[in-house]
Design a protein around this motif. Structure first.
Motif, PDB file in Angstrom:
ATOM      1  N   ASP A   1       6.405 108.718   0.149  1.00 31.73           N
ATOM      2  CA  ASP A   1       6.610 107.290  -0.083  1.00 31.73           C
ATOM      3  C   ASP A   1       6.972 106.513   1.185  1.00 31.73           C
ATOM      4  N   GLU A   2       8.046 105.730   1.108  1.00 33.75           N
ATOM      5  CA  GLU A   2       8.391 104.857   2.234  1.00 33.75           C
ATOM      6  C   GLU A   2       8.672 105.652   3.507  1.00 33.75           C
ATOM      7  N   ASP A   3       9.291 106.808   3.356  1.00 35.06           N
ATOM      8  CA  ASP A   3       9.570 107.624   4.536  1.00 35.06           C
ATOM      9  C   ASP A   3       8.273 108.055   5.220  1.00 35.06           C
ATOM     10  N   LEU A   4       7.289 108.404   4.432  1.00 41.13           N
ATOM     11  CA  LEU A   4       6.012 108.816   4.995  1.00 41.13           C
ATOM     12  C   LEU A   4       5.289 107.637   5.643  1.00 41.13           C
ATOM     13  N   SER A   5       5.342 106.469   4.979  1.00 40.98           N
ATOM     14  CA  SER A   5       4.717 105.278   5.567  1.00 40.98           C
ATOM     15  C   SER A   5       5.368 104.925   6.897  1.00 40.98           C
ATOM     16  N   ARG A   6       6.683 105.076   6.966  1.00 39.15           N
ATOM     17  CA  ARG A   6       7.390 104.751   8.206  1.00 39.15           C
ATOM     18  C   ARG A   6       7.014 105.725   9.324  1.00 39.15           C
ATOM     19  N   ILE A   7       7.000 107.016   9.012  1.00 37.52           N
ATOM     20  CA  ILE A   7       6.699 108.024  10.035  1.00 37.52           C
ATOM     21  C   ILE A   7       5.259 107.927  10.515  1.00 37.52           C
ATOM     22  N   SER A   8       4.337 107.697   9.570  1.00 37.39           N
ATOM     23  CA  SER A   8       2.910 107.673   9.905  1.00 37.39           C
ATOM     24  C   SER A   8       2.435 106.327  10.417  1.00 37.39           C
ATOM     25  N   GLY A   9       3.174 105.266  10.065  1.00 38.31           N
ATOM     26  CA  GLY A   9       2.736 103.920  10.402  1.00 38.31           C
ATOM     27  C   GLY A   9       1.607 103.438   9.515  1.00 38.31           C
ATOM     28  N   ILE A  10       1.494 104.007   8.303  1.00 41.11           N
ATOM     29  CA  ILE A  10       0.416 103.670   7.376  1.00 41.11           C
ATOM     30  C   ILE A  10       1.030 103.165   6.073  1.00 41.11           C
TER      31      ILE A  10
ATOM     32  N   CYS B   1       1.629 104.916   1.595  1.00 43.16           N
ATOM     33  CA  CYS B   1       1.553 106.383   1.493  1.00 43.16           C
ATOM     34  C   CYS B   1       2.311 106.868   0.264  1.00 43.16           C
ATOM     35  N   ILE B   2       1.846 107.954  -0.314  1.00 43.36           N
ATOM     36  CA  ILE B   2       2.503 108.554  -1.488  1.00 43.36           C
ATOM     37  C   ILE B   2       3.139 109.885  -1.125  1.00 43.36           C
ATOM     38  N   PHE B   3       2.401 110.773  -0.501  1.00 40.91           N
ATOM     39  CA  PHE B   3       2.941 112.093  -0.158  1.00 40.91           C
ATOM     40  C   PHE B   3       1.995 112.805   0.795  1.00 40.91           C
ATOM     41  N   VAL B   4       2.508 113.841   1.439  1.00 37.84           N
ATOM     42  CA  VAL B   4       1.703 114.880   2.083  1.00 37.84           C
ATOM     43  C   VAL B   4       2.338 116.209   1.707  1.00 37.84           C
ATOM     44  N   HIS B   5       1.505 117.141   1.259  1.00 38.55           N
ATOM     45  CA  HIS B   5       1.991 118.451   0.830  1.00 38.55           C
ATOM     46  C   HIS B   5       2.651 119.162   2.007  1.00 38.55           C
ATOM     47  N   ALA B   6       3.613 120.026   1.691  1.00 42.89           N
ATOM     48  CA  ALA B   6       4.370 120.731   2.734  1.00 42.89           C
ATOM     49  C   ALA B   6       3.482 121.586   3.630  1.00 42.89           C
ATOM     50  N   SER B   7       2.331 122.033   3.107  1.00 38.13           N
ATOM     51  CA  SER B   7       1.416 122.835   3.926  1.00 38.13           C
ATOM     52  C   SER B   7       0.423 121.979   4.703  1.00 38.13           C
ATOM     53  N   GLY B   8       0.369 120.681   4.386  1.00 38.78           N
ATOM     54  CA  GLY B   8      -0.536 119.776   5.081  1.00 38.78           C
ATOM     55  C   GLY B   8      -1.965 119.816   4.603  1.00 38.78           C
ATOM     56  N   PHE B   9      -2.225 120.454   3.436  1.00 43.15           N
ATOM     57  CA  PHE B   9      -3.618 120.555   3.000  1.00 43.15           C
ATOM     58  C   PHE B   9      -4.081 119.319   2.239  1.00 43.15           C
ATOM     59  N   ILE B  10      -3.142 118.488   1.744  1.00 48.09           N
ATOM     60  CA  ILE B  10      -3.540 117.312   0.979  1.00 48.09           C
ATOM     61  C   ILE B  10      -2.467 116.239   1.084  1.00 48.09           C
ATOM     62  N   GLY B  11      -2.916 114.999   0.988  1.00 47.51           N
ATOM     63  CA  GLY B  11      -2.004 113.868   0.974  1.00 47.51           C
ATOM     64  C   GLY B  11      -2.528 112.795   0.047  1.00 47.51           C
ATOM     65  N   GLY B  12      -1.695 111.786  -0.215  1.00 49.44           N
ATOM     66  CA  GLY B  12      -2.088 110.726  -1.127  1.00 49.44           C
ATOM     67  C   GLY B  12      -1.719 109.356  -0.612  1.00 49.44           C
ATOM     68  N   ASN B  13      -2.521 108.364  -1.013  1.00 45.42           N
ATOM     69  CA  ASN B  13      -2.247 106.979  -0.680  1.00 45.42           C
ATOM     70  C   ASN B  13      -2.651 106.126  -1.872  1.00 45.42           C
ATOM     71  N   LYS B  14      -2.030 104.952  -1.987  1.00 46.98           N
ATOM     72  CA  LYS B  14      -2.317 104.087  -3.131  1.00 46.98           C
ATOM     73  C   LYS B  14      -3.667 103.403  -3.017  1.00 46.98           C
ATOM     74  N   THR B  15      -4.230 103.340  -1.826  1.00 47.69           N
ATOM     75  CA  THR B  15      -5.496 102.634  -1.640  1.00 47.69           C
ATOM     76  C   THR B  15      -6.512 103.489  -0.901  1.00 47.69           C
ATOM     77  N   LYS B  16      -7.784 103.135  -1.084  1.00 45.80           N
ATOM     78  CA  LYS B  16      -8.877 103.803  -0.375  1.00 45.80           C
ATOM     79  C   LYS B  16      -8.750 103.597   1.128  1.00 45.80           C
ATOM     80  N   ASP B  17      -8.446 102.352   1.534  1.00 41.32           N
ATOM     81  CA  ASP B  17      -8.309 102.065   2.960  1.00 41.32           C
ATOM     82  C   ASP B  17      -7.156 102.857   3.572  1.00 41.32           C
ATOM     83  N   GLY B  18      -6.058 102.976   2.806  1.00 42.02           N
ATOM     84  CA  GLY B  18      -4.917 103.738   3.305  1.00 42.02           C
ATOM     85  C   GLY B  18      -5.252 105.208   3.504  1.00 42.02           C
ATOM     86  N   ALA B  19      -6.003 105.779   2.557  1.00 42.43           N
ATOM     87  CA  ALA B  19      -6.414 107.178   2.684  1.00 42.43           C
ATOM     88  C   ALA B  19      -7.326 107.360   3.892  1.00 42.43           C
TER      89      ALA B  19
END
Length: 348
Positions: free
Chosen positions: A308-317, A320-338
């Motif tokens: 969520d907000e922590d991920l958006s802050r760190i990534s600058g995007i 953001c919704i999440f990134v899995h701990a292994s880094g294999f998948i992540g999520g965003n609320k919008t197509k452009d964000g993904a």
């Protein structure tokens, strides 16, 4: 490709009889205990134009079998021109080809010679339609080959590995269970009726698989092929694939990369698609292989396990919704964000 209803052969079921109606073909197979391979072979033969509505004779008497138009799983002869398809004789080592090395049973033999016709008839496609070959190979790989291997006693594993559990729910086992038990009366007419039941069971499962691969597997393959062909429009690197709808893609991606001879330097790292609800978007790292838990290029380490907000802050995007701990998948609320997530991951 438009949805196609796959029809079952005529419900008329009959075995043997002294009289052969004029023009009616006869399929011969052995009597006694039956197995999945000949039960399926008989069923799919009756999906062909030549043997549609054919009568069935179950016997091991050569004189009886000689009166049949085609014989499967008995007779110790494999000769297409004579329509004799047994696989038990010494020296028989026929395989399907196309990279498959499992020795054929009667199911594989009949499918090898008649499968394309059956698929084109069932799906109302011309025999030279490339979809026929794709489905013919796919159905052998996912359905017929296991029946061939089990009937011929071919181990599934190269080494003697003790399984943790036994699996007796496969189609071959379910057909076997329809035979009379050792301490039940063995009446020939009753067993013939059970054979028809087994043939129907095997055949309906065959048609069900064909139906699935036609309606679901092939359309997904086409979506992946289309996405691969336009991936440089998504990003000039060609490393990002975009799907506008959710579809299973892993198996198709690896197969198409091989078929299209895409070099490793041009293979995609990330796949972007809407999730199953259609409300959010996912960016998924392509694994090293369809079964692998390792990725070609995982999402950046600082993003992993953050939400969520922590991920958006760190990534600058944004969004953001999440990134899995292994880094294999992540999520965003919008197509452009993904898309931004995937592009930044490429640069990381």
């Amino acid at each position: 490709m438009a949805a196609t209803d796959i029809s079952h052969p005529a419900k008329r079921q009959r075995i043997g009889g002294d009289l052969k109606p004029s023009g009616l073909k006869v399929i011969g197979t052995h009597n006694g205990t039956f197995h999945c391979d000949e039960a399926l072979a008989v069923y799919i033969l009756r999906l062909t134009e030549t043997y549609r509505d054919a009568d069935i004779k179950r016997s091991r008497d050569p004189n009886v079998l000689d009166t049949c138009d085609i014989v499967v799983d008995v007779g110790a002869v494999y000769n297409e021109s004579k329509q004799r398809f047994d696989h038990h004789q010494r020296g028989f080592e026929e395989v399907f080809g196309h990279g498959f090395t499992t020795k054929l049973s009667s199911a594989g033999l009949i499918y090898k010679h008649f499968g394309r016709e059956i698929i084109s008839n069932q799906l109302q496609l011309t025999p030279d339609d490339p979809k026929v070959d794709s489905l013919w190979l796919k159905l052998y790989k996912e359905f017929i080959e296991a029946i061939d291997g089990i009937d011929n006693g071919i181990p599934q594993y190269h080494e003697d590995i003790q399984p943790k559990y036994r699996n007796r729910t496969d189609l071959s086992s379910r057909v076997s269970w329809l035979n009379p038990a050792w301490n039940e009366p063995f009446d020939s007419q009753a067993v013939d009726a059970l054979f028809l039941k087994a043939s129907q069971l095997a055949g309906e499962e065959f048609l069900g698989r064909l139906n699935y691969y036609c309606r679901s597997w092939l359309p997904a393959r086409n979506l992946v092929l289309e996405a691969l062909s336009r991936r440089t429009n998504v990003d000039p690197s060609g490393r990002i694939i975009m799907f506008d709808q959710f579809a299973p893609w892993k198996e198709h991606l690896f197969e198409l990369e091989q078929e299209l001879s895409i070099p490793t330097t041009a293979q995609p790292f990330y796949v972007i698609y809407p999730d199953e609800t259609g409300g959010n978007w996912r960016v998924q790292a392509v694994p090293l292989s369809p079964e692998s838990f390792e990725s070609r290029k995982a999402l950046p380490e600082p993003w992993r396990g953050v939400r969520d907000e922590d991920l958006s802050r760190i990534s600058g995007i944004d969004d953001c919704i999440f990134v899995h701990a292994s880094g294999f998948i992540g999520g965003n609320k919008t197509k452009d964000g993904a898309m931004v997530m995937a592009k930044k991951a490429l640069e990381a």
